[in-house]
Design a protein around this motif. Structure first.
Motif, PDB file in Angstrom:
ATOM      1  N   LEU A 117      -2.977   2.437  12.578  1.00 17.63           N
ATOM      2  CA  LEU A 117      -4.631   2.704  12.610  1.00 17.63           C
ATOM      3  C   LEU A 117      -5.171   2.638  11.006  1.00 17.63           C
ATOM      4  O   LEU A 117      -6.110   2.045  11.073  1.00 17.63           O
ATOM      5  N   ILE A 118      -4.349   2.963  10.302  1.00 14.25           N
ATOM      6  CA  ILE A 118      -4.914   2.800   8.902  1.00 14.25           C
ATOM      7  C   ILE A 118      -5.189   1.131   8.469  1.00 14.25           C
ATOM      8  O   ILE A 118      -6.050   0.824   7.808  1.00 14.25           O
ATOM      9  N   MET A 119      -4.203   0.540   8.867  1.00 14.64           N
ATOM     10  CA  MET A 119      -4.067  -1.107   8.791  1.00 14.64           C
ATOM     11  C   MET A 119      -5.291  -1.698   9.333  1.00 14.64           C
ATOM     12  O   MET A 119      -6.130  -2.541   8.759  1.00 14.64           O
ATOM     13  N   ASP A 175       0.696  -0.970  -0.093  1.00  7.08           N
ATOM     14  CA  ASP A 175       0.016   0.167   0.095  1.00  7.08           C
ATOM     15  C   ASP A 175       1.006   1.245   0.021  1.00  7.08           C
ATOM     16  O   ASP A 175       1.581   1.467   0.856  1.00  7.08           O
ATOM     17  N   GLU A 176       0.919   1.961  -1.185  1.00  6.50           N
ATOM     18  CA  GLU A 176       1.858   2.925  -1.367  1.00  6.50           C
ATOM     19  C   GLU A 176       1.433   4.369  -0.513  1.00  6.50           C
ATOM     20  O   GLU A 176       2.294   5.031  -0.074  1.00  6.50           O
ATOM     21  N   TYR A 177       0.193   4.229   0.263  1.00  7.80           N
ATOM     22  CA  TYR A 177      -0.273   5.404   0.986  1.00  7.80           C
ATOM     23  C   TYR A 177       0.682   5.399   2.249  1.00  7.80           C
ATOM     24  O   TYR A 177       1.069   6.324   2.906  1.00  7.80           O
ATOM     25  N   PHE A 178       1.105   4.013   2.636  1.00  4.82           N
ATOM     26  CA  PHE A 178       1.923   4.017   4.114  1.00  4.82           C
ATOM     27  C   PHE A 178       3.254   4.587   3.849  1.00  4.82           C
ATOM     28  O   PHE A 178       3.801   4.884   4.980  1.00  4.82           O
ATOM     29  N   PHE A 179       3.884   4.663   2.603  1.00  2.00           N
ATOM     30  CA  PHE A 179       5.186   5.098   2.275  1.00  2.00           C
ATOM     31  C   PHE A 179       6.213   4.316   2.925  1.00  2.00           C
ATOM     32  O   PHE A 179       7.055   3.566   2.135  1.00  2.00           O
ATOM     33  N   ALA A 180       6.293   4.193   4.315  1.00  2.00           N
ATOM     34  CA  ALA A 180       7.360   3.324   4.874  1.00  2.00           C
ATOM     35  C   ALA A 180       6.704   2.771   6.358  1.00  2.00           C
ATOM     36  O   ALA A 180       6.033   3.694   6.603  1.00  2.00           O
ATOM     37  N   HIS A 181       7.016   1.495   6.769  1.00  2.00           N
ATOM     38  CA  HIS A 181       6.751   1.268   7.988  1.00  2.00           C
ATOM     39  C   HIS A 181       5.085   0.399   8.109  1.00  2.00           C
ATOM     40  O   HIS A 181       4.278   1.204   7.810  1.00  2.00           O
ATOM     41  N   PHE A 215      -4.533  10.175  10.248  1.00  5.07           N
ATOM     42  CA  PHE A 215      -5.397   9.093  10.038  1.00  5.07           C
ATOM     43  C   PHE A 215      -6.909   9.624   9.988  1.00  5.07           C
ATOM     44  O   PHE A 215      -7.557   9.010   9.066  1.00  5.07           O
ATOM     45  N   ILE A 216      -7.294  10.403  10.630  1.00  3.75           N
ATOM     46  CA  ILE A 216      -8.488  11.076  10.227  1.00  3.75           C
ATOM     47  C   ILE A 216      -8.700  11.640   8.800  1.00  3.75           C
ATOM     48  O   ILE A 216      -9.736  11.215   8.136  1.00  3.75           O
ATOM     49  N   LYS A 217      -7.740  12.302   8.624  1.00 11.30           N
ATOM     50  CA  LYS A 217      -7.541  12.745   6.996  1.00 11.30           C
ATOM     51  C   LYS A 217      -7.802  11.516   5.983  1.00 11.30           C
ATOM     52  O   LYS A 217      -8.641  11.420   5.011  1.00 11.30           O
ATOM     53  N   TRP A 218      -6.960  10.441   6.280  1.00 11.67           N
ATOM     54  CA  TRP A 218      -7.106   9.284   5.502  1.00 11.67           C
ATOM     55  C   TRP A 218      -8.760   9.015   5.489  1.00 11.67           C
ATOM     56  O   TRP A 218      -9.069   8.557   4.539  1.00 11.67           O
ATOM     57  N   SER A 219      -8.939   8.643   6.816  1.00 14.48           N
ATOM     58  CA  SER A 219     -10.453   8.040   6.806  1.00 14.48           C
ATOM     59  C   SER A 219     -11.454   8.834   6.069  1.00 14.48           C
ATOM     60  O   SER A 219     -12.631   8.467   5.432  1.00 14.48           O
ATOM     61  N   PHE A 253     -10.692  11.657   3.638  1.00 10.11           N
ATOM     62  CA  PHE A 253     -10.523  12.091   2.083  1.00 10.11           C
ATOM     63  C   PHE A 253      -9.629  11.288   1.338  1.00 10.11           C
ATOM     64  O   PHE A 253      -9.686  10.913   0.107  1.00 10.11           O
ATOM     65  N   ASP A 254      -8.780  10.261   2.033  1.00 14.14           N
ATOM     66  CA  ASP A 254      -7.956   9.491   1.343  1.00 14.14           C
ATOM     67  C   ASP A 254      -8.226   8.022   1.294  1.00 14.14           C
ATOM     68  O   ASP A 254      -7.285   7.360   0.676  1.00 14.14           O
ATOM     69  N   ARG A 255      -9.189   7.382   1.856  1.00 13.95           N
ATOM     70  CA  ARG A 255      -9.258   6.013   1.818  1.00 13.95           C
ATOM     71  C   ARG A 255      -9.296   5.270   0.582  1.00 13.95           C
ATOM     72  O   ARG A 255      -8.738   4.257   0.392  1.00 13.95           O
TER      73      ARG A 255
END
Length: 345
Positions: free
Chosen positions: A248-250, A193-199, A297-301, A303-305
């Motif tokens: 949290l995203i995971m 998942d490229e959104y993670f960037f790393a880790h 994480f809220i932003k991902w939830s 706008f970016d999911r």
């Protein structure tokens, strides 16, 4: 020659960013790996040191894929692996010393069981080769609240390797420091998942693979030695941010909705306890990094999911999932090792 052709093809893919010193020190051990049907590929994430010229001069047999910018771990690998057509990929950190026969036991195990999508070797610490290494040890597990731990390392306690985890068995996640994965399954799953960037992107990938019906394994008959912290050192505020946000995203991606609605709030509370503890210890950067992780994480939830990679769930059966709380066992009961918490598995 026929014997070599009968062996599955393996691409050892090393992601590099300003890692010339690691390449000079550890690439020779990779080059003399005894597995015959292999090739070594270095993916350079726009290094500003002399990594590429060093490889061209001293390791002309190594293929080089150059990115125009630092794409991070996830996109760096995804973009590079689209150019490779091998049976297996080994995603290998540049700060890893391998042993000559490290590939054969893993490939043999995976060839016997087509349901194994990914596997890791035993990871020992380069600077103390009697101890497990933090980033993967002898197979990754996950507790009921999304805390990763391993056979051989729980939070900051790392065990000595006395053969206590030398059985090849399913686990929840395989370390990205030396991740063996079927090439077809990697692409079928959408890759990292490229959104993670790393880790934690390898944990997310392994979770998605399990949900798709595959197994993740550890093969301790294969042994490597990992330095760790080669790109982002332990305690780095950026590493703290990425770990807390990505975890949290995971969880939001892969847990069923019935679990998301209560486990995410629990994790946020536990995260804030960790943040305030860090602040009281004078680690203001850690406090800010955790707060930033929650905000993004809220932003991902919201706008970016849609930018993340999801897997259509085929099964809810997960290997290496501990139904208790590793936080409770570690901090309240004082149980510091895998065998004390989970048992002899």
């Amino acid at each position: 020659m026929d014997y070599v052709c009968a062996m599955p093809s393996v691409a050892i893919v090393i992601l590099n960013w300003n890692g010339r010193s690691f390449l000079e020190k550890f690439l020779p051990s990779v080059m003399v790996s005894s597995y015959h049907n292999k090739r070594v590929v270095v993916v350079d994430n726009a290094s500003t040191d002399d990594s590429v010229s060093f490889l061209q001069q001293y390791f002309p047999e190594v293929s080089i894929i150059k990115h125009a910018s630092n794409e991070g771990f996830a996109k760096g690998y995804n973009a590079a692996l689209t150019h490779l057509a091998d049976d297996y990929y080994i995603l290998l950190n540049s700060d890893v010393e391998v042993t000559p026969g490290w590939i054969e036991p893993v490939i043999a195990l995976m060839e016997k069981d087509p349901s194994i999508a990914a596997c890791q070797p035993k990871l020992l610490a380069y600077h103390n080769k009697k101890e497990f290494e933090y980033a993967g040890a002898c197979g990754g597990w996950m507790d009921n609240f999304g805390y990763p731990f391993t056979r051989g390392r729980v939070f900051e306690v790392v065990e000595e390797d006395n053969g206590q985890y030398d059985t090849a068995q399913p686990c929840f996640w395989a370390s990205g420091a030396a991740l063996f994965i079927r090439a077809a399954v990697y692409h079928e799953s959408g890759g990292l998942d490229e959104y993670f960037f790393a880790h934690q992107e390898e944990i997310d990938l392994c979770w998605r693979l399990q949900l798709a019906g595959y197994k993740i394994y550890v093969q301790p008959a294969s042994v490597i030695y990992h330095v760790g912290g080669g790109t982002l050192p332990m305690g780095s505020n950026k590493k703290v941010f990425l770990n807390f946000r990505n975890n949290l995203i995971m969880l939001a991606k892969n847990l069923p909705l019935s679990s998301v609605i209560w486990k995410i709030p629990c994790r946020v509370v536990l995260d804030m306890i960790a943040a305030w503890k860090a602040l009281l210890e004078g680690k203001g950067g850690v406090f800010v990094s955790i707060l930033k992780a929650h905000i993004l994480f809220i932003k991902w939830s919201i706008f970016d999911r849609k930018r993340s990679v999801f897997t259509r769930r085929k099964t809810n059966e997960l290997h290496g999932w501990y139904r208790g709380s590793v936080v409770y066992h570690y901090f309240i009961k004082g149980q510091k090792t895998f065998s004390q918490i989970v048992g002899n598995k």
